[in-house]
Scaffold this motif. Structure first.
Motif, PDB file in Angstrom:
ATOM      1  N   GLU A 147       1.053  -1.228   0.100  1.00  0.00           N
ATOM      2  CA  GLU A 147      -0.042   0.185   0.037  1.00  0.00           C
ATOM      3  C   GLU A 147       0.867   1.432  -0.118  1.00  0.00           C
ATOM      4  O   GLU A 147       0.532   2.267  -0.543  1.00  0.00           O
ATOM      5  CB  GLU A 147      -0.866   0.015   1.222  1.00  0.00           C
ATOM      6  N   ALA A 148       2.053   1.209   0.616  1.00  0.00           N
ATOM      7  CA  ALA A 148       2.785   2.502   0.921  1.00  0.00           C
ATOM      8  C   ALA A 148       3.653   2.623  -0.639  1.00  0.00           C
ATOM      9  O   ALA A 148       3.800   3.690  -0.940  1.00  0.00           O
ATOM     10  CB  ALA A 148       3.922   2.335   1.860  1.00  0.00           C
ATOM     11  N   THR A 149       4.047   1.315  -1.219  1.00  0.00           N
ATOM     12  CA  THR A 149       5.127   1.501  -2.224  1.00  0.00           C
ATOM     13  C   THR A 149       4.337   1.448  -3.597  1.00  0.00           C
ATOM     14  O   THR A 149       4.737   2.031  -4.708  1.00  0.00           O
ATOM     15  CB  THR A 149       6.104   0.550  -2.397  1.00  0.00           C
ATOM     16  N   ASN A 150       3.216   0.621  -3.751  1.00  0.00           N
ATOM     17  CA  ASN A 150       2.435   0.654  -5.149  1.00  0.00           C
ATOM     18  C   ASN A 150       1.339   1.379  -5.275  1.00  0.00           C
ATOM     19  O   ASN A 150       0.330   1.113  -4.849  1.00  0.00           O
ATOM     20  CB  ASN A 150       2.054  -1.053  -5.027  1.00  0.00           C
ATOM     21  N   ASN A 151       1.558   2.536  -6.152  1.00  0.00           N
ATOM     22  CA  ASN A 151       0.521   3.346  -6.591  1.00  0.00           C
ATOM     23  C   ASN A 151      -0.662   2.683  -7.166  1.00  0.00           C
ATOM     24  O   ASN A 151      -1.789   3.286  -6.977  1.00  0.00           O
ATOM     25  CB  ASN A 151       1.193   4.306  -7.296  1.00  0.00           C
ATOM     26  N   GLU A 152      -0.506   1.738  -7.845  1.00  0.00           N
ATOM     27  CA  GLU A 152      -1.387   1.122  -8.661  1.00  0.00           C
ATOM     28  C   GLU A 152      -2.628   0.412  -7.451  1.00  0.00           C
ATOM     29  O   GLU A 152      -3.875   0.451  -7.981  1.00  0.00           O
ATOM     30  CB  GLU A 152      -0.926   0.004  -9.538  1.00  0.00           C
ATOM     31  N   LEU A 153      -2.130  -0.136  -6.452  1.00  0.00           N
ATOM     32  CA  LEU A 153      -2.849  -0.968  -5.641  1.00  0.00           C
ATOM     33  C   LEU A 153      -3.263  -0.100  -4.389  1.00  0.00           C
ATOM     34  O   LEU A 153      -4.068  -0.428  -3.622  1.00  0.00           O
ATOM     35  CB  LEU A 153      -2.156  -1.868  -5.025  1.00  0.00           C
TER      36      LEU A 153
END
Length: 114
Positions: free
Chosen positions: A8-14
């Motif tokens: 959630e912190a690193t993946n903007n898509e998810l």
């Protein structure tokens, strides 16, 4: 669980999709007949449809993070006790011991076959 927080912190898509979702447990198990391991992610039954919407992307990212391990998402199902008095509402058929234990695993989990 930490892996979902990291995604959630690193993946903007998810990020937007994972904000309202949570898991109740995660367990690593050995796969019978193979030298592989799998991670079983338990989610609340009410959130299962939301997990299905992002399942393909989520499983792909988790399998990258845990290389060499398969990821399976399974819904937690609740078994309600039989009503003891006539005043209580009857329990739904889907929450009986017979219905929950007889449920095929294919309905409770979605596997990502490549």
């Amino acid at each position: 669980m930490q892996a979902l927080f990291d995604l959630e912190a690193t993946n903007n898509e998810l990020k937007a999709d994972l904000r309202d979702l949570y898991i109740t447990a995660a367990k690593e198990v050995d796969v019978a007949g193979a030298s592989r391991k799998a991670i079983i992610v338990h989610v609340p039954y009410r959130l299962l449809k939301n997990f299905h919407k992002i399942q393909q992307r989520l499983v792909r990212e988790l399998e990258k993070k845990f290389s060499g391990k398969d990821v399976v998402v399974v819904a937690n199902r609740r078994i309600l006790p039989p009503p003891t008095s006539g005043k209580t509402n009857a329990r739904p058929r889907s929450r009986t011991l017979t219905a929950v234990s007889g449920l095929p695993i294919s309905l409770a989990a979605w596997f990502d076959y490549d």
